[in-house]
Design an enzyme around this catalytic site. Sequence first.
Site, PDB file in Angstrom:
ATOM      1  N   MET A   1      16.137  32.458  31.111  1.00 40.50           N
ATOM      2  CA  MET A   1      16.808  33.416  30.224  1.00 40.50           C
ATOM      3  C   MET A   1      16.558  33.029  28.759  1.00 40.50           C
ATOM      4  O   MET A   1      15.704  33.611  28.125  1.00 40.50           O
ATOM      5  CB  MET A   1      18.297  33.448  30.550  1.00 40.50           C
ATOM      6  N   CYS A   2      17.255  32.062  28.222  1.00 37.70           N
ATOM      7  CA  CYS A   2      17.114  31.599  26.834  1.00 37.70           C
ATOM      8  C   CYS A   2      17.712  32.603  25.834  1.00 37.70           C
ATOM      9  O   CYS A   2      17.732  33.801  26.062  1.00 37.70           O
ATOM     10  CB  CYS A   2      15.675  31.341  26.403  1.00 37.70           C
TER      11      CYS A   2
END
Lengths: 302, 227
Positions: A1-2
């Site tokens: 995701m980040c």
Amino acid sequence: MCGIVGLFLKNSELEPKLGALIGEMLIKMSDRGPDSAGLALYSRPTRFNMKLTLRFENLSSVKEMESILCKELKDKFSLKFRGSHVVLQFLIADYELVLTLLSELKSAPRILSKGNAIEIFKEVGSSVDFVNQFKVNNFNGTHGIGHTRMATESLVTLMGAHPFSTGSDQCLVHNGSLSNHNSVRRNLIRRGIQFETDNDSEVAASYLSDKISSGMTLEVALNSSLDDLDGFFSFVVGTKEGFAVLRDRIACKPAVLAETDDYVAFGSEYRALTDLPNINEAIVWEPEPATVYFWKHNHENF
Amino acid sequence: MKIFDLEKHSLREINQSLQTSEITEGKKIYEIRNPKGSHAVAVGLKAKINVNIHGSTGYYCGGMNQKAKIHVFGSVGPGVGENMMSGDIIIEGDASQYAGATGHGGVLLIKGNASSRCGISMKGNDIVVLGNIGHMAGFMAQSGNLVVLGNAGEGLGDSIYEANIFVRGKVSNLGADCIEKDMRKEHLVTLKRLLKKSNCSVKPQEFRRFGSARTLYNFEIDNVNLY
């Protein structure tokens, strides 16, 4: 995701608040990336026109470095601790000498950034701890980009944390994953470029630095990455003057931009932007796929 | 009227209150303040209630909605009204990716623009967008209607099944197996109904209809060498 964030100040009165504002944005993105956090912060040049952000494994090496620099550079340098990192400023004429001195230390530091405006701080762990440890709130600067990491393509280590800097005053944060990073890395290694990690985002940063050092503008380099890099990405690229934003053609990695008279802000989600001044009056939009956006300072100092 | 504030109440507290059966259908109005981009606001509602959300929300606002009327006075993040079954969702601002994805019923009205993959895999819901929509809208859409007053981005209706896409503005290009189709009387009736419900004064005749060419429904033996 980040999670990725960026903040570019148009109104210089906000510069003393850069750290506090972008620190809060980074904390808001902590649940998109709990593994590590990092910021690249840019400030106006001081009387020293070169600075390095260093990370030492062993803090006793900092003493060693300081005494050597005192001897060699006299008063023509300054040292500042920020969290676990050290910002070393000096005159660009002494650059080669400083690099040699650093490499001769018993335990040589990692150089996380170099340039006359950039400083990079990054650590494994949550963005809340990061913001506190590095006292991000008191950073005075012109613009910055940041990242909270959920690791996919390489280990959870400091060196795998973003931002990645592969050129003077340049850095990149990335949300997504590249599927052809191994072949792009091999091509770049053949061109003499060195890599420090197995990370896909380092490949993207090196790819852009390589294109820029061979004469392309950042805009052209980013456009060529659309053909050469395979995978999903939202990139924010920091330079001395400002930052650029690019999403891949599929554009499934989220991105939101907001602009007022005072700033331009980027967030993986709108949530990251909600505490910025007068956000309710900002123009808020999603960057188009495969389109390069760029904001640049025109201050005399740049 | 009952007021919830996301700065004071937890998201779970608010959603559980809205989902429980003690709610009196049709009578109360529920106000939600300070969403500040929160995810999953007003999801899984099952009663015919009115919920007004003041501000912009994050992912999956109004997901799985049944019967409720949810009105967002702001913009919404990805996946608004995902898998909605019935009811109404009205967005005053813009919507992010995959608005109304996989919905089975109900109406999603977006007064601003919607970005990519609007109505992906829709299964019977209706989506009306007063502005423009991004790329890959209506991808693999099975049934229902996607109505766009503005322009549509690239790859419209790629691999579409039996949903109808109505576009009033320009279409960048069509996705695989999507073609322009005749606007028949029943389509004009559907459009008229949805436009009226959305308080739009434009005429159904101003739209073009797009749908499936149905060439991907069966395997073509002549294509065997392509694989």
